[in-house]
Write an enzyme that holds these catalytic residues in place. Sequence first.
Site, PDB file in Angstrom:
ATOM      1  CD  GLN A   9       0.391 -10.184  -7.360  1.00 38.94           C
ATOM      2  OE1 GLN A   9       1.732 -10.047  -7.794  1.00 38.94           O
ATOM      3  NE2 GLN A   9       0.397 -10.465  -5.840  1.00 38.94           N
ATOM      4  CB  SER A  94       3.390  -4.765 -12.277  1.00 38.42           C
ATOM      5  OG  SER A  94       4.407  -5.477 -10.980  1.00 38.42           O
ATOM      6  CG  LEU A  95       3.018 -10.293 -12.425  1.00 38.87           C
ATOM      7  CD1 LEU A  95       3.188 -11.155 -13.639  1.00 38.87           C
ATOM      8  CD2 LEU A  95       2.453 -10.447 -11.538  1.00 38.87           C
ATOM      9  NE  ARG A 119       8.970  -8.331 -10.118  1.00 35.10           N
ATOM     10  CZ  ARG A 119       7.730  -7.974  -9.513  1.00 35.10           C
ATOM     11  NH1 ARG A 119       6.439  -9.017 -10.062  1.00 35.10           N
ATOM     12  NH2 ARG A 119       6.987  -6.880 -10.301  1.00 35.10           N
ATOM     13  CG  HIS A 212       5.477  -1.627  -8.527  1.00 33.77           C
ATOM     14  ND1 HIS A 212       6.814  -1.992  -9.340  1.00 33.77           N
ATOM     15  CD2 HIS A 212       4.784  -2.132  -8.901  1.00 33.77           C
ATOM     16  CE1 HIS A 212       6.451  -2.703 -10.002  1.00 33.77           C
ATOM     17  NE2 HIS A 212       4.929  -3.257  -9.792  1.00 33.77           N
ATOM     18  CD  GLN A 261       9.144  -5.327 -12.803  1.00 31.28           C
ATOM     19  OE1 GLN A 261       8.845  -5.398 -12.083  1.00 31.28           O
ATOM     20  NE2 GLN A 261       8.693  -5.436 -13.910  1.00 31.28           N
TER      21      GLN A 261
END
Length: 320
Positions: A9, A94-95, A119, A212, A261
């Site tokens: 992101q 991440s994503l 998510r 996170h 994560q």
Amino acid sequence: MRAFVFPGQGSQSVGMGVAIADASAAAREVFQEVDEALGESLSRLMAQGPADELMLTQNAQPAIMANAIATLRMLEKDGGVRLAAKADYVAGHSLGEYSALCAAGSFDLPVTARLLRLRGLAMQAAVPVGEGAMAALLGVDRDRADAIAGAAVDSIMAERGGAPLVCAVANDNDPTQVVISGHRVAIERAVALAKEMGAKRALLLPVSAPFHCSLMIDAAAAMEDALLDADIAAPQVPLFCNVDAVAIAERGAIRVALVAQVTGMVRWRETVLAMAAAGVTQVVEFGGKVLAPMVKRTVPDMEAISVVSPADVEALARAL
């Protein structure tokens, strides 16, 4: 050895995907499939905005994935390149792990889009707007960032006591860039303390939730439920995962890593070092220009390429 990697992101922008879609029917098919999976025209939002709607986490996450996969599909279908033949590993920030797993065949495209929509919604819902924040600390390593985060919490607790605050490293991106996440009051204090504690610069990030960190526990639970029902295939090549910076290929391990994560640190610097130790000498980033510079700052001798435009795809196809 080579790794294909996928951004997270922050790499979204209005107009993303337009050039790739104009140049490739394979890319257009990706955007159409994502639109159908979500039941709305995400591709129109990506192309035309408005920017504030694209920035919403539930839109940004599937949009970034769609753009990255469309770029890869142009390489595969128009350039005649198979991921399994040209990449030894995949990884994502991440994503971006979902994009990586989609690229490697663990998730099909509609499932990936729906998981990322969920998510994004779950992450946004986990913490009331205004209570959380994130900040980038520049010119510091993880140890220094840990010290700044700890000092911020200690100083606030000494002043007023109360329930413990969260202020922790969320993204260890490279030796000079670390992102912290947690309660807004603690993150703001960390930004105020950062320069006197050795940071070159510290700035709040324009995000809507503290990703996170332990405040995302409810989002992790939502993703655990969703991933229990998701069909996960073994990837064509192993994934270097964020939470442990190790290569995994077993379906159960992938499910565990994706849940962990949500609240865990993105260990991108360690991931790059681990890939280098495994013999990776070239990293190719699809759909962004974010990870390649981090790779170069972590392992200067590693070749790092960003593939964003149709010309980039064509040049990569010739080189592979």
